[in-house]
Design a protein around this motif. Sequence first.
Motif, short mmCIF file in Angstrom:
data_model
loop_
_atom_site.label_atom_id
_atom_site.label_comp_id
_atom_site.label_asym_id
_atom_site.label_seq_id
_atom_site.Cartn_x
_atom_site.Cartn_y
_atom_site.Cartn_z
N TYR A 83 50.41 81.92 77.00
CA TYR A 83 49.96 80.87 76.09
C TYR A 83 50.71 79.57 76.35
N ARG A 84 52.00 79.67 76.56
CA ARG A 84 52.81 78.47 76.79
C ARG A 84 52.48 77.83 78.14
N MET A 85 52.24 78.67 79.13
CA MET A 85 51.84 78.14 80.44
C MET A 85 50.48 77.47 80.34
N GLY A 86 49.56 78.09 79.59
CA GLY A 86 48.25 77.48 79.39
C GLY A 86 48.34 76.17 78.63
N PHE A 87 49.24 76.11 77.64
CA PHE A 87 49.44 74.87 76.90
C PHE A 87 49.95 73.76 77.82
N ALA A 88 50.89 74.10 78.71
CA ALA A 88 51.42 73.11 79.64
C ALA A 88 50.34 72.60 80.59
N MET A 89 49.51 73.51 81.11
CA MET A 89 48.45 73.10 82.02
C MET A 89 47.42 72.23 81.30
N ALA A 90 47.06 72.63 80.08
CA ALA A 90 46.09 71.85 79.31
C ALA A 90 46.62 70.46 79.01
N ALA A 91 47.89 70.37 78.61
CA ALA A 91 48.48 69.06 78.31
C ALA A 91 48.54 68.19 79.56
N PHE A 92 48.86 68.79 80.70
CA PHE A 92 48.96 68.05 81.96
C PHE A 92 47.61 67.44 82.34
N PHE A 93 46.56 68.27 82.36
CA PHE A 93 45.25 67.77 82.77
C PHE A 93 44.64 66.85 81.72
N PHE A 94 44.92 67.10 80.44
CA PHE A 94 44.40 66.22 79.40
C PHE A 94 45.04 64.83 79.51
N PHE A 95 46.31 64.79 79.85
CA PHE A 95 47.01 63.52 80.01
C PHE A 95 46.36 62.68 81.10
N PHE A 96 46.09 63.28 82.26
CA PHE A 96 45.49 62.53 83.35
C PHE A 96 44.01 62.25 83.10
N ALA A 97 43.36 63.10 82.32
CA ALA A 97 41.97 62.81 81.96
C ALA A 97 41.90 61.57 81.08
N MET A 98 42.85 61.42 80.16
CA MET A 98 42.88 60.24 79.31
C MET A 98 43.18 58.97 80.11
N ILE A 99 44.04 59.11 81.12
CA ILE A 99 44.36 57.96 81.96
C ILE A 99 43.12 57.45 82.70
N MET A 100 42.22 58.37 83.08
CA MET A 100 41.07 58.01 83.90
C MET A 100 39.83 57.68 83.08
N VAL A 101 39.95 57.54 81.77
CA VAL A 101 38.80 57.19 80.94
C VAL A 101 38.29 55.79 81.34
N CYS A 102 36.98 55.70 81.56
CA CYS A 102 36.30 54.43 81.90
C CYS A 102 36.67 53.90 83.29
N VAL A 103 37.28 54.71 84.13
CA VAL A 103 37.54 54.30 85.51
C VAL A 103 36.33 54.65 86.36
N ARG A 104 35.68 53.65 86.93
CA ARG A 104 34.44 53.87 87.66
C ARG A 104 34.53 53.47 89.13
N SER A 105 35.68 52.99 89.55
CA SER A 105 35.84 52.55 90.93
C SER A 105 37.26 52.83 91.40
N SER A 106 37.39 53.09 92.70
CA SER A 106 38.71 53.32 93.27
C SER A 106 39.54 52.05 93.31
#
Length: 242
Positions: A83-106
């Motif tokens: 559960y703790r490992m899953g929490f860490a993975m979810a937090a990691f990917f959620f963090f970078f998903a939030m960073i990439m919100v509305c990014v449409r170009s390299s």
Amino acid sequence: SCLCGSAPCLLCGCCPSAKNSTVSRLLFTFFLFLGTLVSIIMIIPGVEKELHKLPGFCEGSGSVLGVQTHIDCGSFLGHKAVYRMGFAMAAFFFFFAMIMVCVRSSKDPRAAVQNGFWFFKFLILVGITVGAFYIPDGAFTSVWFYFGVVGSFLFILIQLILLIDFAHSWSQLWLRNAGESNAKGWSLGIVTFIFYATSTAAVVLLYVYYTKPEGCTEGKVLISINLILCLIVSAVSILPKI
């Protein structure tokens, strides 16, 4: 520059024609695979017993140079650790998903964060994972259990939609190629046979490993319902009107 720059040049050197975005997907997939592998190791029976054999590693496993450790290896293993490992993975990917919100170009400045700095990303993942193991038990396990149930349901639903879309697209491609080349349907028949043979073997393995003759009624019912639904869908799919 390979680990801290804007391009993962180690993989780009092996695949010079690959785009940064493609290589980034591969590296994020590797992070996900690494987290899954660690979770699998945590729930393997006998791992805690083997760790206790290492002198000075776990609490009560002896000392090294007179130094006794106070690490409780039981807290690093089992379903709570997963559960703790899953929490860490979810937090990691959620963090970078939030960073990439509305990014449409390299060309967006945030795209450089997405496609580079892999060494620091790895450190962030390790840091979140270590921090997750310091979260007090309390209600964390029970609360995160419900997050896991909802998340796994949505994951399976999305994967099912993608699988159906892939099967439909592949079927249309085969039909179009068969119509253009006037080829016989033997190749399609072989592929169909392989898929059905694999599915049959999977069902047999499910009955062998997840049921018992004298019990496991719930497992038998779920596997049987899934098998019956597959047969119904197969029969419906070959009807002329469909």
